[in-house]
Design a protein around this motif. Sequence first.
Motif, PDB file in Angstrom:
ATOM      1  N   ASN A 207       7.366 -69.288  40.842  1.00 16.27           N
ATOM      2  CA  ASN A 207       7.798 -69.494  42.236  1.00 16.27           C
ATOM      3  C   ASN A 207       7.016 -70.675  42.798  1.00 16.27           C
ATOM      4  N   CYS A 223       8.617 -71.780  48.311  1.00 17.98           N
ATOM      5  CA  CYS A 223       8.924 -70.350  48.381  1.00 17.98           C
ATOM      6  C   CYS A 223       8.640 -69.817  49.786  1.00 17.98           C
ATOM      7  N   GLN A 224       9.583 -69.079  50.292  1.00 20.62           N
ATOM      8  CA  GLN A 224       9.482 -68.529  51.654  1.00 20.62           C
ATOM      9  C   GLN A 224       8.989 -67.078  51.661  1.00 20.62           C
ATOM     10  N   LEU A 225       8.537 -66.577  50.520  1.00 17.63           N
ATOM     11  CA  LEU A 225       7.997 -65.213  50.407  1.00 17.63           C
ATOM     12  C   LEU A 225       8.974 -64.156  50.930  1.00 17.63           C
ATOM     13  N   ARG A 226      10.243 -64.295  50.505  1.00 16.75           N
ATOM     14  CA  ARG A 226      11.221 -63.302  50.960  1.00 16.75           C
ATOM     15  C   ARG A 226      11.395 -62.185  49.936  1.00 16.75           C
ATOM     16  N   SER A 227      11.052 -62.528  48.668  1.00 17.52           N
ATOM     17  CA  SER A 227      11.134 -61.559  47.574  1.00 17.52           C
ATOM     18  C   SER A 227      12.510 -60.917  47.417  1.00 17.52           C
ATOM     19  N   VAL A 228      13.535 -61.745  47.506  1.00 13.53           N
ATOM     20  CA  VAL A 228      14.876 -61.290  47.106  1.00 13.53           C
ATOM     21  C   VAL A 228      15.343 -62.176  45.946  1.00 13.53           C
ATOM     22  N   CYS A 229      14.369 -62.587  45.137  1.00  9.09           N
ATOM     23  CA  CYS A 229      14.636 -63.599  44.116  1.00  9.09           C
ATOM     24  C   CYS A 229      15.748 -63.183  43.160  1.00  9.09           C
ATOM     25  N   CYS A 233      18.207 -67.750  44.519  1.00 11.65           N
ATOM     26  CA  CYS A 233      17.463 -68.256  45.673  1.00 11.65           C
ATOM     27  C   CYS A 233      18.076 -69.563  46.162  1.00 11.65           C
ATOM     28  N   TYR A 235      16.951 -71.585  48.205  1.00 17.32           N
ATOM     29  CA  TYR A 235      15.944 -72.658  48.309  1.00 17.32           C
ATOM     30  C   TYR A 235      15.597 -73.245  46.936  1.00 17.32           C
ATOM     31  N   ALA A 237      13.660 -71.954  44.970  1.00 10.67           N
ATOM     32  CA  ALA A 237      12.197 -71.876  44.955  1.00 10.67           C
ATOM     33  C   ALA A 237      11.639 -71.141  43.755  1.00 10.67           C
ATOM     34  N   TYR A 238      12.499 -70.510  42.973  1.00  8.34           N
ATOM     35  CA  TYR A 238      11.990 -69.978  41.697  1.00  8.34           C
ATOM     36  C   TYR A 238      12.742 -70.657  40.562  1.00  8.34           C
TER      37      TYR A 238
END
Length: 564
Positions: A207, A223-229, A233, A235, A237-238
């Motif tokens: 991430n 990463c926006q730290l939403r943890s719905v990866c 994503c 973004y 971000a992962y």
Amino acid sequence: MDFDAIVVGSGISGGWVAKELCERGLRTLMIERGRHVNHRKDYLDFSPPWELPNRGLVPEDEVKEHYAIQGTSYAFNAGTKQFWVKDSEHPYSTPDDRSFLWYRGYHLGGRSLTWARQTYRFSDIDFSANKKDGHGVDWPIRYADISPWYDRVERFAGISGASEGLEQLPDGQFLQPMDLNCAEHAFKERLEKQHPTRRVTIGRCANLSEPTEEHIKLGRGPCQLRSVCDRGCGYGAYFSTLSSTLPAAQRTGNLTVITDTIVESLDYDHAKRRVSGVRVMDTNTKQRRSYQARVVFVCASTIPTAQILLASRSEYFPDGLANRSGAVGRYLMDHVQGVGAIGTMPGFLDRYYYGRRPTGIYIPRYANVTEDNSAQFVRGYGFQGKGERPSWDRGIDQVGIGAGLKQGLRDPGPWQMVLFGFTEMLPRADNRVTLHATRKDQWGIPLVHIDCTHGENDLKLAAQAKQDAQDMLNVAGCENVRSLFPQVSPPGSSVHEMGTARMGRDPATSVLNAHNQAHDVPNLFVTDGSCMTSSGCANPSLTYMALSARAANHAADRLASGEL
Ligand SMILES: Cc1cc2nc3c(=O)[nH]c(=O)nc-3n(C[C@H](O)[C@H](O)[C@H](O)COP(=O)(O)OP(=O)(O)OC[C@H]3O[C@@H](n4cnc5c(N)ncnc54)[C@H](O)[C@@H]3O)c2cc1C
Ligand code: SF4
């Protein structure tokens, strides 16, 4: 020739091979059996729970009818359902008394979309383990051979993590690590004081804690730290095939992707000792055709790769392509799961955390590394875990009623620490994938039959890991410590299946050489988990990435020099 190279499968390993080959100027065809997925557009990561059907749950009847295996994964829900196969449409068989949980997603990007992104290097302890204790054949490589490729894939993928200077878990090219929370800090401090041979670190994960210029150029954001990866994503971000390797391959102009196309088998030209064609079937029309290329990379993931090789029979390879050793389909491994513990960490009730950090903590292997367990078993295990405060939904299994219950649930619950063990599984010839003698799927392709059990050493490791998980929570001051699982889960549960076309030094006992090239067929490469000679105890996909990048560049060099 239709193409310079063909890559079968678009998951983590296929994505890497395609990127490297395209960047080396090779006209590359990627063949994916599943449907096309559009990065961003097809993800449900921006759907809040109230917009998902049934608040994100999949109805029990639907799970029972279509997702009997996939529906048992922690990551299966209405937001991710599109990235799991329907078991009802993609059957496989096992012996009646030995189950194997095979978790899959057939679509562009494969399981790179749903993976949990934990990324750890193997060390020389892993690469020399088989030679040292005699289980399995010797890896044909050592850490020094793969280390620069770990560097390369980590830089490109973007791995957040902390350096620890440990022999058993080599450090890498890390982006800024994520933070431990207060309970995890306390756990680390107390555990390491009691057990100086053990280490607690933040989970290394793919991430982007801080994107580099290269990531931004590919359209990836922080990463926006939403943890719905596992929904995909938006973004980018992962790391996934769709966010990273596919756009990198596409921007070269050398990549052609076809989806909805199953690779059934490979043709072999004995006079040239080469794969001469890749036979495919359109999943919708069932039309067949064949493609040709100078090199072929099979990256369909461990079990389908064995299926394709076993189905590629010819006069010269009556038991399957590149299978003179008889090792294709054998030595199937996973990591043993169903080992873990939970406890309540007293205190810190005035402390909380911000965001939903998409990683946890990691305790690298210590058994038979910094501690001697050789009288009990060979190899070892690591732990993933986390500290968190449960939310209002803990009320689901809490006794109570009315305003008192509701009021109590307004505040987060007490801190809890959980640990999950991942224990190494030894390669054993009897753990194998074969083609079913009579049963076929809807395309007329023989089903795979998976026969796999945990061995004695695997179960001894798991038993010790289960005990250690509870002991570690106890020494860290946790209360009400209890085991999380009554027994180990069936093989396959870790989704780390490996080993069905192993690398080795001797063509008589292994399928692939030190560059993932078939001993028997020089223009055939296999770089997914099937190439693994042992399983280590760390999550393996980073190693598949490094081996894929290394093999692709080896092939490109050999093509350039005219040797292939
Ligand atoms: C919920 C979950 C969590 C995970 N967490 C982690 C983790 O934290 N760390 C880690 O290291 N690993 C993790 N994994 C495992 C990781 O996802 C796999 O190791 C990795 O995706 C394997 O890469 P691959 O390229 O071999 O296979 P895949 O990613 O599965 O891709 C294979 C592709 O090949 C295609 N294919 C299959 N057969 C054919 C055929 N006959 N013809 C054409 N195409 C075909 C498939 O449709 C698929 O797209 C996790 C997996 C899951 C499901
Ligand atoms: S936690 Fe990060 S990577 Fe995961 S979905 Fe959110 S922004 Fe994307």
